[in-house]
Design a protein around this motif. Structure first.
Motif, mmCIF file in Angstrom:
data_model
loop_
_atom_site.group_PDB
_atom_site.id
_atom_site.type_symbol
_atom_site.label_atom_id
_atom_site.label_comp_id
_atom_site.label_asym_id
_atom_site.label_seq_id
_atom_site.Cartn_x
_atom_site.Cartn_y
_atom_site.Cartn_z
ATOM 1 N N UNK A 111 3.665 4.081 4.872
ATOM 2 C CA UNK A 111 2.668 3.545 3.948
ATOM 3 C C UNK A 111 1.797 2.500 4.617
ATOM 4 N N UNK A 112 2.389 1.644 5.462
ATOM 5 C CA UNK A 112 1.621 0.588 6.116
ATOM 6 C C UNK A 112 0.559 1.181 7.043
ATOM 7 N N UNK A 113 0.933 2.210 7.800
ATOM 8 C CA UNK A 113 -0.018 2.852 8.707
ATOM 9 C C UNK A 113 -1.155 3.504 7.933
ATOM 10 N N UNK A 114 -0.812 4.153 6.823
ATOM 11 C CA UNK A 114 -1.825 4.824 6.029
ATOM 12 C C UNK A 114 -2.821 3.825 5.442
ATOM 13 N N UNK A 115 -2.317 2.741 4.885
ATOM 14 C CA UNK A 115 -3.205 1.747 4.273
ATOM 15 C C UNK A 115 -4.071 1.074 5.342
ATOM 16 N N UNK A 116 -3.487 0.797 6.514
ATOM 17 C CA UNK A 116 -4.265 0.198 7.603
ATOM 18 C C UNK A 116 -5.367 1.149 8.071
ATOM 19 N N UNK A 117 -5.059 2.443 8.153
ATOM 20 C CA UNK A 117 -6.074 3.418 8.562
ATOM 21 C C UNK A 117 -7.184 3.518 7.529
ATOM 22 N N UNK A 118 -6.825 3.445 6.241
ATOM 23 C CA UNK A 118 -7.845 3.465 5.199
ATOM 24 C C UNK A 118 -8.753 2.235 5.296
ATOM 25 N N UNK A 119 -8.161 1.083 5.612
ATOM 26 C CA UNK A 119 -8.981 -0.117 5.787
ATOM 27 C C UNK A 119 -9.930 0.048 6.971
ATOM 28 N N UNK A 120 -9.439 0.640 8.074
ATOM 29 C CA UNK A 120 -10.300 0.873 9.233
ATOM 30 C C UNK A 120 -11.416 1.862 8.893
ATOM 31 N N UNK A 121 -11.104 2.857 8.063
ATOM 32 C CA UNK A 121 -12.160 3.747 7.572
ATOM 33 C C UNK A 121 -13.262 2.942 6.876
ATOM 34 N N UNK A 122 -12.845 1.997 6.055
ATOM 35 C CA UNK A 122 -13.811 1.171 5.337
ATOM 36 C C UNK A 122 -14.675 0.347 6.268
ATOM 37 N N UNK A 123 -14.092 -0.152 7.360
ATOM 38 C CA UNK A 123 -14.863 -0.919 8.339
ATOM 39 C C UNK A 123 -15.952 -0.038 8.957
ATOM 40 N N UNK A 124 -15.577 1.183 9.340
ATOM 41 C CA UNK A 124 -16.569 2.096 9.905
ATOM 42 C C UNK A 124 -17.649 2.457 8.899
ATOM 43 N N UNK A 125 -17.248 2.701 7.651
ATOM 44 C CA UNK A 125 -18.215 3.042 6.611
ATOM 45 C C UNK A 125 -19.178 1.890 6.355
ATOM 46 N N UNK A 126 -18.687 0.654 6.495
ATOM 47 C CA UNK A 126 -19.541 -0.518 6.275
ATOM 48 C C UNK A 126 -20.637 -0.623 7.319
ATOM 49 N N UNK A 127 -20.448 -0.033 8.475
ATOM 50 C CA UNK A 127 -21.510 0.021 9.484
ATOM 51 C C UNK A 127 -22.439 1.204 9.238
#
Length: 512
Positions: A111-127
């Motif tokens: 679960x921790x890896x999945x949530x961290x990857x989703x957060x990283x997705x959000x960082x990329x989307x913010x750019x």
């Protein structure tokens, strides 16, 4: 061929830019579609993601919120970075990060890896999102062409959110939930290649340096705020951790304001809110966003948990909403030219509110045709029209140097509004369900919670519809004032003098 100001770069002429605007629009719209796809593609798969990754109730919510929060909290930073460092460059870097994080989410085993990857997705989307919108406004200057381009932008945004539910259902049922993230990664790769080939280069538009302290404080403040709202659903509003999160958010937001006042190049300069319709557009977009993400969260859950639909059937059930959204986005420029932007936005918000009010009458023994289909069409039409018009309003009159920041701001208000709205509505729906369980069967209690969420969403959009004429009127008043000032300036320049002559600016009076 007409030249577009502000799009020339070494090796890329204005002719090169305008020779293929449709290809550039297709690439930019594809990037936006992929970003919006990632917002909703997990919703249908949440029950299976929860079982496969070992998520708790709060962890399941964070699979959605980690992406939305990182996306919303960093959009201002992404928009400003695009202005300072080049929009095409930021777009490509963002797509690369977005795709890599999507692949990591599909390979996650905890679960921790999945949530961290989703957060990283959000960082990329913010750019990606603000850079793509700023590039669109460069390729298409103000006029009918930009209106049509924004209609495409709005269509793919709404369709991406709706198509995410369909694609999520198809992939989850066929190959399992990891494939929803692999599909997003593939879409990001295609968008990256297309943008690298057809999107023109442009010089950095802004000056100054990046406001790192401001970006850090506002990101942490929004994180604390949404964490507190999410925790309140499970622990109650008086829980010490929830109260501490709200207090931290207040302190950090205050610190952000102080930093912005002192920083020579603030992340959010005050001048942005005096340009065109930025203020009005963002207020209304924030209200629209507060119910947007929640809709695509609660509706698939109702279809699966109450009506008993499978992931594939649930996804297919979103097609009418997606089709209505595309139709509304396509019609938005024509309707606005016929009835005016203010009347169009007001009617669109009321149409979507009517659909949500209809959804607030769902029942535990209902069906798709009687409870979901009709409201979905109304919601799709209203959402498509409103999104196009509010996006156009939010970037109207913004100078080129702030185009990326304006794009980041309107996306921020929508995403952060969505994260806050989802947290609040999930808390309220959960509270209603918990209270109803003591007196009613579980499915009836669950439906009561969903009805509450849809009813409050309808009320929020009704408030937005009431505010739209007021806020738009102020924008029109400021524009009229600027036009009057320009006219007075011209009159002053040509006012007759005592000797019967006229003052011509730039000319000297003839000698006798």
């Amino acid at each position: 061929m007409q030249k577009h100001p502000g799009v020339e770069a070494p090796g890329v002429t204005a002719r090169h830019v305008t020779a293929r605007p449709r290809f550039a629009l297709a690439a930019l719209a594809g990037a936006q579609f992929t970003v919006m796809l990632a917002t909703s593609i997990v919703n249908v798969a949440l029950p299976r993601i929860r079982a496969g990754a070992g998520l708790s109730d709060s962890g399941t919510t964070w699979v959605v919120n980690a992406y939305g929060l990182a996306f919303g909290a960093l959009l201002l930073a992404g928009g400003r970075a695009a202005d300072l460092w080049g929009r095409r460059r930021v777009l490509l870097v963002g797509l690369a990060l977005f795709g890599t994080a999507s692949l990591a989410a599909g390979l996650a085993t905890t679960s921790a890896t999945l949530i961290a990857a989703r957060a990283a997705q959000g960082v990329g989307a913010a750019a990606v999102a603000p850079a793509a919108l700023a590039l669109l406004t460069e390729v298409f200057p103000p006029g009918p062409g930009r209106g049509r381009a924004l209609a495409v932008w709005g269509g793919v945004s709404g369709a991406g959110a709706a198509a995410g539910v369909l694609l999520g259902g198809l992939l989850t049922q066929a190959w399992g939930w990891p494939w929803i993230f692999h599909a997003v990664a593939a879409g990001a790769l295609l968008a990256l290649v297309a943008a690298a080939v057809v999107v023109p280069c442009a010089p950095a538009a802004g000056g100054g340096r990046f406001d790192l302290p401001g970006a850090a404080t506002v990101t942490l403040a929004l994180t604390a705020l949404v964490w507190g709202l999410t925790g309140a659903r499970h622990s109650g509003w008086t829980d010490l951790r929830v109260v501490a999160a709200f207090a931290l958010a207040a302190v950090l937001l205050t610190l952000f304001v102080l930093i912005e006042r002192r920083h020579p190049h603030p992340l959010l300069p005050p001048r942005l809110f005096t340009a065109g319709g930025v203020r009005a557009g963002n207020v209304l977009m924030g209200l629209l966003g507060s119910v947007w993400i929640a809709l695509f969260f609660f509706l698939p859950l109702y279809q699966q948990q109450v009506l008993g639909s499978g992931p594939l059937t649930t996804g297919l059930g979103q097609l009418p909403l997606a089709g209505a959204n595309l139709l509304g986005s396509a019609l938005a420029p024509r309707i606005a030219r016929r009835f005016g932007p203010t009347a169009t936005v007001t009617a669109a918000l009321l149409t979507e509110a009517g659909g949500l009010l209809w959804l607030s009458r769902i029942s535990a023994d209902g069906g798709y045709l009687t409870d979901v289909l009709g409201p979905s069409i109304l919601i799709g039409l209203g959402l498509g029209i409103a999104f196009v018009q509010l996006t156009a309003l939010s970037v109207e009159g913004v100078p080129r140097t702030d185009a990326g920041l304006a794009g980041g701001l309107v996306n921020t208000t929508r995403q952060v509004g969505g994260a806050i709205g989802l947290a609040l509505l999930a808390t309220l729906a959960g509270s209603v369900t918990a209270g109803a369980e003591t007196e009613a069967p579980y499915l009836d209690a669950l439906t009561a919670g969903y009805r509450t969420a849809f009813g409050i969403s309808a009320a929020v959009l009704t408030v937005a519809a009431v505010l739209a004429p007021v806020l738009s009127g102020r924008v029109a008043g400021r524009a009229a004032g600027r036009d009057a000032a320009r006219v007075m300036g011209r009159d002053e320049a040509t006012r007759p003098t005592r000797r019967g002559g006229a003052r011509r600016q730039g000319r000297s009076r003839p000698t006798r």
